[in-house]
Design a protein around this motif. Structure first.
Motif, mmCIF file in Angstrom:
data_model
loop_
_atom_site.group_PDB
_atom_site.id
_atom_site.type_symbol
_atom_site.label_atom_id
_atom_site.label_comp_id
_atom_site.label_asym_id
_atom_site.label_seq_id
_atom_site.Cartn_x
_atom_site.Cartn_y
_atom_site.Cartn_z
ATOM 1 N N LEU A 1 0.834 -1.196 0.000
ATOM 2 C CA LEU A 1 0.000 0.000 0.000
ATOM 3 C C LEU A 1 0.870 1.248 0.000
ATOM 4 O O LEU A 1 0.647 2.189 -0.759
ATOM 5 N N LEU A 2 1.924 1.230 0.836
ATOM 6 C CA LEU A 2 2.829 2.370 0.921
ATOM 7 C C LEU A 2 3.521 2.646 -0.401
ATOM 8 O O LEU A 2 3.882 3.773 -0.707
ATOM 9 N N LEU B 1 2.328 2.445 -3.358
ATOM 10 C CA LEU B 1 1.421 2.691 -4.479
ATOM 11 C C LEU B 1 1.866 3.799 -5.421
ATOM 12 O O LEU B 1 1.530 3.783 -6.574
ATOM 13 N N GLY B 2 2.579 4.811 -4.934
ATOM 14 C CA GLY B 2 2.964 5.876 -5.855
ATOM 15 C C GLY B 2 4.341 5.711 -6.474
ATOM 16 O O GLY B 2 4.800 6.564 -7.237
ATOM 17 N N ASN B 3 5.044 4.615 -6.157
ATOM 18 C CA ASN B 3 6.470 4.534 -6.490
ATOM 19 C C ASN B 3 6.802 4.384 -7.961
ATOM 20 O O ASN B 3 7.918 4.681 -8.366
ATOM 21 N N TRP C 1 -1.298 -5.777 -5.214
ATOM 22 C CA TRP C 1 -2.016 -5.175 -4.102
ATOM 23 C C TRP C 1 -3.509 -5.126 -4.391
ATOM 24 O O TRP C 1 -4.332 -5.456 -3.539
#
Lengths: 246, 222
Positions: A58-59, A61-63, A104
Motif C-alpha cells: 500500500l505504501l 502505491l505511488g512509487n 495489491w
C-alpha cells in the motif's frame, strides 16, 4: 528522538523499517521452525509477515511515478554507461512497482480475478533485471576506480617489478590476481557508498533468485539477506553521504 | 508529475491521500448502500476502505514519538493558552497513537486477547480530546484577533491606515451580521487558521452520519 521524527517523516524510511521487520519475521520464523517451535507461534509470525507485506504494498502505491521521474533525470547523465545502466534500472523498478500495484489490488479485493502467482513471478523478474543492471553499474564504477588507482600506482613505479621476476605462468597469474584483489579491496574500502551499494544489491539478489526458483536457498537465508539489505538501506537514509551518486 | 512525487515523498502526503480515499469510499458506500444493483460495488468500496484503514494503522506506528516531540516543542510557546491547549492536544494525540498501536497488534493477531472495545473507546476519547483542544486554541486565536481589530478601530483617529485596516474599520461590531463579516475578514486574512478550524469541525459535526460511522477509522480489521 528528533532524529526519529526527521527520519520517519520520509515515506521511504518507514517502508524500509517495515521491510526489515518483514524479513526479520521470515528469519525468526525459519529459525524457530528448525528448533521445533509450536505452530501457533509460526502462524502468528507468518500472519504478521503477510500484514507487513500488504501494508508495504500500500505504501508503495505511488512509487512507479517516482521511478519514472528518476529514469527521466538519469537520461541526462554525461557518462554513457552510467546513463544506460541507471535509466534501465529505474525503468525496471517502475515496471516492478506497477506489477506490485496489481498484486495489491488483487490482495485488497479490488480485482479478485488477478492471478497472484503470475503477477508475482512477473514482478520478481523485473526486480531481478533491475538488480542485475545495478550490479553492472557497480562493476563499471569499480573498474574505473581500479584503473585510476592502478594508473596512479604505475606512475609512482608500482609492483610490476615483482611480476617480471616470476617465471612460472601460473605464478604470474596468481600474483596478478593478488594485485587485482588488493586493488579491489583498496577501492572498496576508500569508497563506502560503492561498497554499501554492492553489498546491498548482492544481498537483494538472492531474494528474486529464490522466489523465481533459479537458485533455491532456505527461507531463513532469504530473510537474512532481506534484513541486511534493509538495514543498509536505512543507513543510507540516516546518513545521506552513504548513498551512491548519481 | 514532479509535484506528485515531491508530495507523496513526504510521509504526510501519502497518509492524507490514503485518508481521503478511505473517507471517499466510506461516503460512497454509505450513499450506494441501499441501491438495488450496487452490492458488488459497495462490497469492493468497503474492502478498499478496510485495506486503506489497516495500512494507515500500520503506517501510524511510531507516531507517538512525533506527538511527544511536538508536545515538547509546544511547551516553549510564549502565550499561556496556546501553550496549554496545544501541549494537551499533542499529549492526548500521543495517547491516541498508543491505543491505535495496541489495536493494530490485535488486528494483526499478535495479541488476540486484547479487549478491542475498551481500547477503541479510549482511542476515540483521546482523538476527540485532541481535536477539542485544537479547536479551543483556534477559537482563542480568533477572539484575540477580533479584539485586536476592535482595538485598531478605537485608535484609528490620527493614523493613516493601509487598505486592509480600512476594510476592517469600516465594519462596526454592534450587530451579528457585522460581527460575522468581521470574523469572515479575519479568517480570509489568515487562511491557516481557517483551514485548521475547518478540519476538526467537519469531523465533529458531519450531518447525517452517526457516531458509529465517525468511529470507522478506528475499526480493526481481520
Amino acid at each position: 528522538m528528533e532524529t526519529w521524527v526527521r527520519f520517519s517523516a520520509q515515506s521511504q524510511a518507514k517502508e524500509r523499517v517495515f521491510r526489515a521487520a518483514q524479513y526479520a519475521c521470515a528469519l525468526v520464523g525459519d529459525a524457530l521452525r528448525r528448533n521445533g517451535a509450536g505452530s501457533g507461534v509460526l502462524d502468528g509470525l507468518r500472519q504478521l509477515e503477510a500484514h507487513l507485506s500488504l501494508g508495504r504494498k500500500l505504501l508503495r502505491l505511488g512509487n512507479s511515478a517516482e521511478a519514472l521521474e528518476a529514469a527521466k533525470r538519469a537520461i541526462h547523465l554525461s557518462d554513457m554507461v552510467l546513463r544506460f545502466c541507471i535509466t534501465l534500472g529505474h525503468l525496471n523498478r517502475a515496471m516492478y512497482f506497477a506489477c506490485d500495484n496489481v498484486l495489491w489490488a488483487g490482495k485488497a479485493g479490488l480485482v479478485p480475478t488477478v492471478d497472484q502467482e503470475k503477477w508475482s513471478q512477473r514482478s520478481f523478474r523485473y526486480y531481478l533485471f533491475a538488480l542485475i543492471v545495478n550490479l553492472s553499474r557497480d562493476a563499471y564504477e569499480i573498474r574505473i576506480l581500479m584503473e585510476r588507482e592502478a594508473g596512479g600506482k604505475r606512475a609512482k613505479g608500482g609492483e610490476n617489478g615483482r611480476l617480471l621476476q616470476a617465471d612460472n605462468g601460473l605464478q604470474q597469474l596468481g600474483l596478478r590476481l593478488q594485485v587485482q584483489l588488493r586493488l579491489l579491496l583498496h577501492v572498496l574500502r576508500s569508497n563506502p557508498p560503492l561498497l554499501l551499494d554492492v553489498v546491498k544489491n548482492t544481498c537483494d539478489l538472492f531474494i528474486p533468485l529464490d522466489k523465481l526458483g533459479l537458485y533455491k536457498t532456505s527461507p531463513g537465508f532469504v530473510g537474512l539477506c532481506g534484513l541486511t539489505s534493509s538495514i543498509l538501506s536505512i543507513l543510507t537514509i540516516l546518513h545521506p553521504w552513504l548513498k551512491l551518486k548519481p | 508529475m514532479e509535484a506528485f512525487v515531491d508530495f507523496t515523498n513526504r510521509s504526510q502526503g501519502r497518509d492524507q491521500l490514503f485518508r481521503a480515499t478511505q473517507y471517499t469510499c466510506m461516503l460512497l458506500s454509505y450513499l450506494l448502500e441501499h441501491k438495488a444493483d450496487k452490492e458488488k460495488l459497495v462490497m469492493k468500496l468497503k474492502q478498499l476502505e478496510s485495506s486503506m484503514s489497516s495500512g494507515r494503522k500500520m503506517f501510524r506506528l511510531g507516531n507517538t514519538v512525533h506527538a511527544l516531540v511536538a508536545a515538547r516543542r509546544t511547551t516553549q510557546l510564549p502565550d499561556v493558552v496556546p501553550r496549554f491547549c496545544l501541549t494537551t492536544s499533542n499529549l492526548t494525540r500521543a495517547l491516541y497513537f498508543i491505543c491505535d498501536a495496541v489495536l493494530w497488534l490485535r488486528s494483526v493477531g499478535l495479541q488476540p486477547d486484547i479487549d478491542k472495545e475498551k481500547w477503541r473507546n479510549w482511542a476515540t476519547k483521546c482523538y476527540y480530546s485532541s481535536l477539542l483542544m485544537n479547536l479551543a486554541r483556534d477559537w482563542y486565536e480568533i477572539s484575540w484577533r477580533l479584539e485586536q481589530a476592535v482595538q485598531k478601530k478605537k485608535t484609528k483617529e490620527n493614523s493613516s491606515w493601509d487598505k486592509e485596516d480600512q476594510e476592517l474599520n469600516c465594519l462596526k461590531c454592534d450587530s451579528l451580521p457585522s460581527f460575522l463579516l468581521l470574523l469572515f475578514q479575519i479568517l480570509k486574512r489568515h487562511p491557516p487558521l481557517l483551514l485548521d478550524m475547518a478540519r476538526p469541525t467537519n469531523v465533529i459535526t458531519e450531518p447525517g452520519i452517526t457516531f458509529k460511522e465517525i468511529c470507522e477509522p478506528f475499526r480493526t480489521h481481520r
